[in-house]
Design a protein around this motif. Structure first.
Motif, PDB file in Angstrom:
ATOM      1  N   THR A  58      -3.269  12.203   6.416  1.00 18.25           N
ATOM      2  CA  THR A  58      -2.530  13.442   6.281  1.00 18.25           C
ATOM      3  C   THR A  58      -1.209  13.135   5.613  1.00 18.25           C
ATOM      4  O   THR A  58      -0.608  12.090   5.846  1.00 18.25           O
ATOM      5  CB  THR A  58      -2.263  14.120   7.645  1.00 18.25           C
ATOM      6  OG1 THR A  58      -1.521  13.227   8.472  1.00 18.25           O
ATOM      7  CG2 THR A  58      -3.557  14.494   8.332  1.00 18.25           C
ATOM      8  N   ALA A  59      -0.763  14.033   4.764  1.00 21.25           N
ATOM      9  CA  ALA A  59       0.499  13.839   4.051  1.00 21.25           C
ATOM     10  C   ALA A  59       1.364  15.073   4.206  1.00 21.25           C
ATOM     11  O   ALA A  59       0.885  16.193   4.111  1.00 21.25           O
ATOM     12  CB  ALA A  59       0.246  13.582   2.569  1.00 21.25           C
TER      13      ALA A  59
ATOM     14  N   THR B 283      -4.599  17.152   3.723  1.00 20.89           N
ATOM     15  CA  THR B 283      -5.427  16.332   4.594  1.00 20.89           C
ATOM     16  C   THR B 283      -6.556  15.790   3.740  1.00 20.89           C
ATOM     17  O   THR B 283      -7.186  16.527   2.984  1.00 20.89           O
ATOM     18  CB  THR B 283      -5.988  17.162   5.762  1.00 20.89           C
ATOM     19  OG1 THR B 283      -4.907  17.647   6.546  1.00 20.89           O
ATOM     20  CG2 THR B 283      -6.911  16.334   6.629  1.00 20.89           C
ATOM     21  N   CYS B 284      -6.790  14.500   3.835  1.00 23.79           N
ATOM     22  CA  CYS B 284      -7.809  13.838   3.019  1.00 23.79           C
ATOM     23  C   CYS B 284      -8.737  13.027   3.921  1.00 23.79           C
ATOM     24  O   CYS B 284      -8.317  12.534   4.960  1.00 23.79           O
ATOM     25  CB  CYS B 284      -7.166  12.890   2.013  1.00 23.79           C
ATOM     26  SG  CYS B 284      -5.885  13.656   1.011  1.00 23.79           S
TER      27      CYS B 284
ATOM     28  N   ILE C 242      -6.084   2.023   3.213  1.00 30.44           N
ATOM     29  CA  ILE C 242      -5.777   3.383   2.769  1.00 30.44           C
ATOM     30  C   ILE C 242      -4.297   3.691   2.954  1.00 30.44           C
ATOM     31  O   ILE C 242      -3.685   4.348   2.126  1.00 30.44           O
ATOM     32  CB  ILE C 242      -6.692   4.438   3.439  1.00 30.44           C
ATOM     33  CG1 ILE C 242      -6.496   5.801   2.783  1.00 30.44           C
ATOM     34  CG2 ILE C 242      -6.456   4.545   4.915  1.00 30.44           C
ATOM     35  CD1 ILE C 242      -6.757   5.846   1.309  1.00 30.44           C
ATOM     36  N   GLN C 243      -3.695   3.222   4.036  1.00 29.69           N
ATOM     37  CA  GLN C 243      -2.262   3.444   4.249  1.00 29.69           C
ATOM     38  C   GLN C 243      -1.461   2.835   3.097  1.00 29.69           C
ATOM     39  O   GLN C 243      -0.572   3.481   2.537  1.00 29.69           O
ATOM     40  CB  GLN C 243      -1.809   2.832   5.576  1.00 29.69           C
ATOM     41  CG  GLN C 243      -0.368   3.144   5.941  1.00 29.69           C
ATOM     42  CD  GLN C 243      -0.205   4.560   6.461  1.00 29.69           C
ATOM     43  OE1 GLN C 243      -0.862   4.950   7.415  1.00 29.69           O
ATOM     44  NE2 GLN C 243       0.666   5.334   5.845  1.00 29.69           N
ATOM     45  N   ARG C 244      -1.781   1.622   2.731  1.00 28.49           N
ATOM     46  CA  ARG C 244      -1.099   0.934   1.628  1.00 28.49           C
ATOM     47  C   ARG C 244      -1.294   1.698   0.312  1.00 28.49           C
ATOM     48  O   ARG C 244      -0.365   1.900  -0.460  1.00 28.49           O
ATOM     49  CB  ARG C 244      -1.615  -0.500   1.525  1.00 28.49           C
ATOM     50  CG  ARG C 244      -0.815  -1.418   0.670  1.00 28.49           C
ATOM     51  CD  ARG C 244      -1.232  -2.895   0.815  1.00 28.49           C
ATOM     52  NE  ARG C 244      -2.661  -3.147   1.038  1.00 28.49           N
ATOM     53  CZ  ARG C 244      -3.196  -3.490   2.219  1.00 28.49           C
ATOM     54  NH1 ARG C 244      -2.451  -3.631   3.291  1.00 28.49           N
ATOM     55  NH2 ARG C 244      -4.491  -3.703   2.321  1.00 28.49           N
ATOM     56  N   HIS C 245      -2.525   2.156   0.052  1.00 34.24           N
ATOM     57  CA  HIS C 245      -2.835   2.869  -1.195  1.00 34.24           C
ATOM     58  C   HIS C 245      -2.061   4.187  -1.291  1.00 34.24           C
ATOM     59  O   HIS C 245      -1.425   4.466  -2.298  1.00 34.24           O
ATOM     60  CB  HIS C 245      -4.335   3.110  -1.298  1.00 34.24           C
ATOM     61  CG  HIS C 245      -4.749   3.902  -2.491  1.00 34.24           C
ATOM     62  ND1 HIS C 245      -4.367   3.593  -3.778  1.00 34.24           N
ATOM     63  CD2 HIS C 245      -5.520   5.011  -2.596  1.00 34.24           C
ATOM     64  CE1 HIS C 245      -4.881   4.468  -4.623  1.00 34.24           C
ATOM     65  NE2 HIS C 245      -5.587   5.337  -3.928  1.00 34.24           N
TER      66      HIS C 245
ATOM     67  N   SER D  68       6.268  11.681   0.142  1.00 31.91           N
ATOM     68  CA  SER D  68       5.632  12.182   1.356  1.00 31.91           C
ATOM     69  C   SER D  68       5.666  11.156   2.470  1.00 31.91           C
ATOM     70  O   SER D  68       5.928   9.979   2.248  1.00 31.91           O
ATOM     71  CB  SER D  68       4.169  12.561   1.069  1.00 31.91           C
ATOM     72  OG  SER D  68       3.392  11.420   0.869  1.00 31.91           O
ATOM     73  N   VAL D  69       5.396  11.647   3.675  1.00 26.25           N
ATOM     74  CA  VAL D  69       5.210  10.789   4.840  1.00 26.25           C
ATOM     75  C   VAL D  69       3.715  10.842   5.138  1.00 26.25           C
ATOM     76  O   VAL D  69       3.139  11.928   5.256  1.00 26.25           O
ATOM     77  CB  VAL D  69       6.024  11.301   6.046  1.00 26.25           C
ATOM     78  CG1 VAL D  69       5.699  10.492   7.284  1.00 26.25           C
ATOM     79  CG2 VAL D  69       7.506  11.259   5.739  1.00 26.25           C
ATOM     80  N   ASN D  70       3.075   9.689   5.224  1.00 28.05           N
ATOM     81  CA  ASN D  70       1.622   9.612   5.348  1.00 28.05           C
ATOM     82  C   ASN D  70       1.206   9.031   6.691  1.00 28.05           C
ATOM     83  O   ASN D  70       1.802   8.070   7.161  1.00 28.05           O
ATOM     84  CB  ASN D  70       1.062   8.725   4.231  1.00 28.05           C
ATOM     85  CG  ASN D  70       1.519   9.194   2.876  1.00 28.05           C
ATOM     86  OD1 ASN D  70       1.163  10.279   2.458  1.00 28.05           O
ATOM     87  ND2 ASN D  70       2.331   8.404   2.205  1.00 28.05           N
ATOM     88  N   THR D  71       0.186   9.614   7.266  1.00 31.22           N
ATOM     89  CA  THR D  71      -0.380   9.124   8.514  1.00 31.22           C
ATOM     90  C   THR D  71      -1.862   8.866   8.280  1.00 31.22           C
ATOM     91  O   THR D  71      -2.574   9.745   7.802  1.00 31.22           O
ATOM     92  CB  THR D  71      -0.214  10.169   9.633  1.00 31.22           C
ATOM     93  OG1 THR D  71       1.162  10.486   9.773  1.00 31.22           O
ATOM     94  CG2 THR D  71      -0.763   9.652  10.943  1.00 31.22           C
ATOM     95  N   CYS D  72      -2.311   7.668   8.611  1.00 32.37           N
ATOM     96  CA  CYS D  72      -3.724   7.317   8.439  1.00 32.37           C
ATOM     97  C   CYS D  72      -4.281   6.813   9.764  1.00 32.37           C
ATOM     98  O   CYS D  72      -3.592   6.116  10.502  1.00 32.37           O
ATOM     99  CB  CYS D  72      -3.876   6.220   7.386  1.00 32.37           C
ATOM    100  SG  CYS D  72      -3.279   6.691   5.757  1.00 32.37           S
TER     101      CYS D  72
END
Length: 100
Positions: free
Chosen positions: A8-9, A49-50, A60-63, A72-76
């Motif tokens: 999610t971003a 949301t992906c 995926i977090q790194r990518h 953005s702030v990303n949560t995986c």
């Protein structure tokens, strides 16, 4: 079968975040084994949301962190496949369509 991850971003800077996110949507520049399966952007483009197939949460977090940068702030996290379900929602295309 590879594990499935959800990302999610929350996009902080609209124009830059949308431009940066186009590579994620198109699966361009992804490391080996990382493949976007589904993309659900907010109508106002302030978040998304992906669903991804990839070797690890860290991959995926790194990518996404590298691709989206400070936009953005990303949560995986890993999806619990035993509890998850899916059905193709009506009105949603099968393949990516980039629109501004």
């Amino acid at each position: 079968m590879r594990d499935v991850r959800r990302h999610t971003a929350s996009v902080h800077e609209h124009a830059g975040g949308v431009r940066a996110g186009e590579n994620l949507i198109k699966n361009e520049g992804a490391p080996p084994g990382v493949h976007g399966l589904q993309f659900y952007p907010a109508r106002d483009r302030t978040g998304a949301t992906c669903l991804w197939e990839d070797p690890s949460v860290e991959a995926i977090q790194r990518h996404v962190d590298t691709t989206l940068g400070d936009f953005s702030v990303n949560t995986c996290y890993e999806v619990d496949a035993a509890q998850a379900f899916m059905q193709q929602p009506s009105g949603i295309r099968e393949f990516a369509a980039i629109t501004p």
